[in-house]
Motif scaffolding. Structure first.
Motif, PDB file in Angstrom:
ATOM      1  N   PRO A   8       0.815  -1.228   0.000  1.00  9.12           N
ATOM      2  CA  PRO A   8       0.000   0.000   0.000  1.00  9.12           C
ATOM      3  C   PRO A   8       0.844   1.271   0.000  1.00  9.12           C
ATOM      4  CG  PRO A   8       0.000  -1.023   2.165  1.00  9.12           C
ATOM      5  CD  PRO A   8       0.652  -1.993   1.243  1.00  9.12           C
ATOM      6  N   ASP A   9       0.280   2.296  -0.610  1.00 11.52           N
ATOM      7  CA  ASP A   9       0.909   3.622  -0.594  1.00 11.52           C
ATOM      8  C   ASP A   9       0.579   4.260   0.760  1.00 11.52           C
ATOM      9  OD1 ASP A   9       1.788   6.172  -0.910  1.00 11.52           O
ATOM     10  OD2 ASP A   9       0.617   6.627  -2.707  1.00 11.52           O
ATOM     11  N   VAL A  10       1.590   4.387   1.617  1.00 14.70           N
ATOM     12  CA  VAL A  10       1.350   4.890   2.975  1.00 14.70           C
ATOM     13  C   VAL A  10       0.927   6.354   2.993  1.00 14.70           C
ATOM     14  CG1 VAL A  10       2.880   3.199   4.055  1.00 14.70           C
ATOM     15  CG2 VAL A  10       3.816   5.381   3.274  1.00 14.70           C
ATOM     16  N   GLU A  11       1.164   7.056   1.903  1.00 13.16           N
ATOM     17  CA  GLU A  11       0.732   8.456   1.822  1.00 13.16           C
ATOM     18  C   GLU A  11      -0.754   8.561   1.480  1.00 13.16           C
ATOM     19  OE1 GLU A  11       2.475  10.983   2.661  1.00 13.16           O
ATOM     20  OE2 GLU A  11       4.459  10.066   2.831  1.00 13.16           O
ATOM     21  N   SER A  12      -1.269   7.544   0.775  1.00 13.00           N
ATOM     22  CA  SER A  12      -2.663   7.595   0.312  1.00 13.00           C
ATOM     23  C   SER A  12      -3.620   6.839   1.230  1.00 13.00           C
ATOM     24  CB  SER A  12      -2.772   7.018  -1.104  1.00 13.00           C
ATOM     25  OG  SER A  12      -1.938   7.726  -1.997  1.00 13.00           O
ATOM     26  N   CYS A  13      -3.132   5.793   1.889  1.00 10.35           N
ATOM     27  CA  CYS A  13      -3.982   4.997   2.782  1.00 10.35           C
ATOM     28  C   CYS A  13      -3.977   5.626   4.176  1.00 10.35           C
ATOM     29  CB  CYS A  13      -3.480   3.563   2.864  1.00 10.35           C
ATOM     30  SG  CYS A  13      -3.590   2.668   1.292  1.00 10.35           S
ATOM     31  N   SER A  14      -5.142   5.915   4.691  1.00 13.36           N
ATOM     32  CA  SER A  14      -5.223   6.614   5.968  1.00 13.36           C
ATOM     33  C   SER A  14      -5.546   5.706   7.142  1.00 13.36           C
ATOM     34  CB  SER A  14      -6.278   7.725   5.900  1.00 13.36           C
ATOM     35  OG  SER A  14      -7.542   7.185   5.524  1.00 13.36           O
ATOM     36  N   ASN A  15      -5.975   4.459   6.878  1.00 12.25           N
ATOM     37  CA  ASN A  15      -6.279   3.552   7.989  1.00 12.25           C
ATOM     38  C   ASN A  15      -6.119   2.097   7.569  1.00 12.25           C
ATOM     39  OD1 ASN A  15      -8.872   2.659   6.784  1.00 12.25           O
ATOM     40  ND2 ASN A  15      -9.521   4.757   7.254  1.00 12.25           N
ATOM     41  N   SER A  16      -6.187   1.220   8.548  1.00 13.65           N
ATOM     42  CA  SER A  16      -5.965  -0.214   8.309  1.00 13.65           C
ATOM     43  C   SER A  16      -7.076  -0.831   7.470  1.00 13.65           C
ATOM     44  CB  SER A  16      -5.851  -0.951   9.646  1.00 13.65           C
ATOM     45  OG  SER A  16      -7.027  -0.774  10.417  1.00 13.65           O
ATOM     46  N   HIS A  17      -8.287  -0.274   7.538  1.00 17.92           N
ATOM     47  CA  HIS A  17      -9.406  -0.845   6.771  1.00 17.92           C
ATOM     48  C   HIS A  17      -9.179  -0.703   5.261  1.00 17.92           C
ATOM     49  CE1 HIS A  17     -11.403  -1.146  10.597  1.00 17.92           C
ATOM     50  NE2 HIS A  17     -11.282   0.154  10.799  1.00 17.92           N
ATOM     51  N   GLN A  18      -8.605   0.431   4.853  1.00 19.70           N
ATOM     52  CA  GLN A  18      -8.312   0.623   3.433  1.00 19.70           C
ATOM     53  C   GLN A  18      -7.245  -0.360   2.958  1.00 19.70           C
ATOM     54  OE1 GLN A  18      -7.240   4.770   3.391  1.00 19.70           O
ATOM     55  NE2 GLN A  18      -9.345   5.464   3.076  1.00 19.70           N
ATOM     56  N   VAL A  19      -6.252  -0.590   3.798  1.00 20.30           N
ATOM     57  CA  VAL A  19      -5.179  -1.531   3.440  1.00 20.30           C
ATOM     58  C   VAL A  19      -5.732  -2.954   3.379  1.00 20.30           C
ATOM     59  CG1 VAL A  19      -2.952  -2.485   4.133  1.00 20.30           C
ATOM     60  CG2 VAL A  19      -3.414  -0.054   4.470  1.00 20.30           C
TER      61      VAL A  19
END
Length: 595
Positions: free
Chosen positions: A542-553
């Motif tokens: 995952p792009d850590v800059e674009s993903c804001s929480n664990s659910h998106q990942v």
């Protein structure tokens, strides 16, 4: 006049106090907000620690004099070291309301040092009962008129609580460490913190969380929105504190020298600041140390370089002196003759798990202590009871969130592992592992065999990832997740598949292995050929800059796993999509906007 009063008079007369500064961090801005001045008495004396020092001053009616002396020392050292930010000074209401307490002295000290009054925060502790509330309000108003900032210290630990908050209208409130300690495991503490945050927003008050000692506490406080933090986890009090802002992202996970996201903590955070004695100290003098402080069970013996060489225990010394001619024989003997010459000595960075292993390999008395060093010099003592309690608490916490079948971390821990890396902007890969054809196998071979297969997959995954920086979690059923911190994720996933396929054949009959599967009925009752157990693994970075929480990942990994399950045999699907899907806009919402 007793010995304590004589010592107190000597300290005040000779100005024998010193100041340790503990940083207070603004986590949002990633900078130092200021430093709390923590005063200490004469070095090596029974009044060195603040609790004993100020209790004695209050008992012998010298509190006002002592506080002014401590303030003078703190301001002088703060300016001399050119420390940035604000200076937090502890002031007790008793001293403020003392008629003999000189008015305007603090402002005089500040101006004399060339310091702006706006950089001084007067901390009024909430632990003292105040009989004359009106006079206290008048005094605080006077400080505010002089340009000082006001803080309530130890909120929640004392007598007046929210009443004092509403009356004093402080600029800062410092939440008592009781509500911070293991707040991540207490619903009551978490709800209390939430209510404090809401009240702070309504009154335009800044909240400071003090006494933070665990990474989980820091994570929860940040999640709740508390941005000002203080505690041993971030920095211990020091006479010469570090001026540079620490790397909070790295420091949050400094439990391991190799892996910044290792869950075990360093033993240094359990160290207690206990004075040491020199190798030349005579047994009688050591005995007096123990007599002055009844809580003292052990004393570290150090050489000229402050390197620990042994540990002297109270009970051993008492036993020797209780024997006939004990004093005559040992009074003037050096403590090196009675000390334990082989104590357990560990560096402050040693992991608690490693220390636990050292403890189990040796036969230690539960009353004993472990010596902790920093760069081979004495730092402090850690009571064995505290260490064992902390280990037990961690094990209980782990068990509460672990999967009961495999004892691997469950959903709570998996989400936290992902959130940690997102907060730190630390790149990682996530693998979603799922068993194929498990239901048919479970129906045919029974639940016991099904459980054994799940445990096998857990054991294989842990074994493969053992020598890499990975976090292995068990979502539930036959689903697992692995967080990879290195770039070896693909190779390790392929190895998991190979090992599992080879070892899982032991659960089938020779006939089924030879045939490569077996015939079984599907949900419609129709016979179909079912292959042996295989694995589907979806892997994402995952792009850590674009993903804001664990659910998106987790959603990215789930989509990747679904792609892998399209294949009949074991398959690793490496997803190139790194950002979360754009939210779906409902047509009703669009049409309503158009109108």
């Amino acid at each position: 006049m007793d010995s304590t009063q004589i010592l107190l008079d000597e300290i005040i007369a000779n100005k024998a106090v010193y100041t340790a500064f503990q940083p207070i961090y603004d986590l949002a801005k990633e900078q130092v907000l200021g430093f709390e001045a923590l005063s200490r008495g004469k070095r090596g004396s029974v009044l060195e620690q603040p609790d004993s020092l100020f209790a004695a001053a209050s008992r012998y009616d010298r509190l006002s004099e002592l506080e002014l002396l401590c303030r003078q020392r703190a301001i002088t050292q703060f300016v001399a070291q050119q420390l940035p930010g604000k200076l937090f000074l502890n002031v007790s209401p008793k001293a403020l309301l003392d008629p003999r307490h000189p008015r305007g002295e603090t402002l005089h000290l500040v101006e004399q040092a060339g310091l702006a009054a706006s950089r001084i925060v007067i901390e009024v502790t909430e632990q003292d009962k105040v009989d004359d509330g009106f006079l206290l309000l008048k005094t605080i108003a006077h400080y505010r008129q002089l340009g000082f900032t006001i803080a309530i210290d130890d909120l929640g630990a004392g007598y007046s609580g929210l009443k004092q908050w509403s009356e004093l209208c402080p600029d800062f409130v410092k939440v008592d460490r009781y509500f911070i300690d293991y707040c991540d495991q207490s619903i009551v503490k978490r709800e209390f913190l939430k209510s404090i945050i809401e009240l702070a927003k309504a009154t335009n008050t800044a909240v400071i969380a003090e006494g933070i000692e665990r990474m989980e506490e820091l994570a929860l406080l940040e999640q709740l929105g508390i941005v000002n933090a203080q505690g041993y986890l971030l920095a211990k009090p020091s006479e010469q504190p570090c001026l540079e802002m620490i790397n909070l992202a790295q420091h949050r996970h400094s439990g391991s020298k190799d892996n910044p996201f290792e869950q075990s903590i360093a033993i240094g955070w359990l160290a207690k600041d206990v004075a040491a004695i020199h190798t030349c100290t005579q047994c009688l003098d050591a005995h007096r140390h123990f007599e002055r402080d009844k809580r003292l069970m052990s004393l570290t013996v150090v050489n000229d370089a402050r390197q620990p060489v042994g540990l002297l225990h109270r009970d051993q010394l008492t036993e020797v002196f209780a024997a006939p001619y004990g004093h005559a024989l040992f009074d003037k003997k050096p403590v090196t003759e009675l000390m334990d010459k082989q104590p357990l000595i560990v560096d402050e960075q040693e992991q608690l798990d490693s220390v636990s292993q050292l403890i189990t390999e040796h036969e230690f008395d539960i009353r004993r202590h472990i010596i902790i060093t920093r760069e081979e010099r004495y730092l402090g003592l850690a009571p064995l009871r505290d260490i064992l309690k902390h280990i037990t608490d961690e094990k209980i916490r782990h068990a509460q969130h672990a999967n009961p079948l495999t004892m691997l971390p469950g959903n709570v821990a998996i989400n936290e592992a992902i959130e940690q890396r997102l907060r730190a902007k630390h790149g990682f890969s996530l693998a979603y592992i799922d068993l194929n054809h498990f239901k048919q196998f479970n129906d045919l071979y029974g639940y016991a065999s099904g459980d054994s297969v799940i445990k096998l997959l857990a054991e294989v995954t842990v074994a493969v990832c053992k020598h890499s920086h990975c976090f292995v979690g068990h979502i539930g059923g036959d689903d697992f997740m692995v967080v990879f911190d290195n770039d070896d994720a693909e190779n390790l996933c392929h190895e998991i598949i190979q090992r599992f396929e080879a070892q899982s054949k032991a659960f089938f009959t020779p006939e089924h292995v030879a045939a490569g599967g077996y015939w079984a009925s599907n949900r419609e009752g129709q016979k179909q050929f079912v292959p042996l157990l295989t694995l589907s693994i979806g892997l994402v970075s995952p792009d850590v800059e674009s993903c804001s929480n664990s659910h998106q990942v987790a959603a990215l990994a789930t989509d990747a796993k679904k792609e892998a399950k399209r294949y009949r045999n074991s398959y690793l699907f490496v997803c190139n999509r790194r950002k979360p899907s754009a939210p779906v806009v409902r047509l009703e919402a669009v049409s309503s906007l158009a109108t």
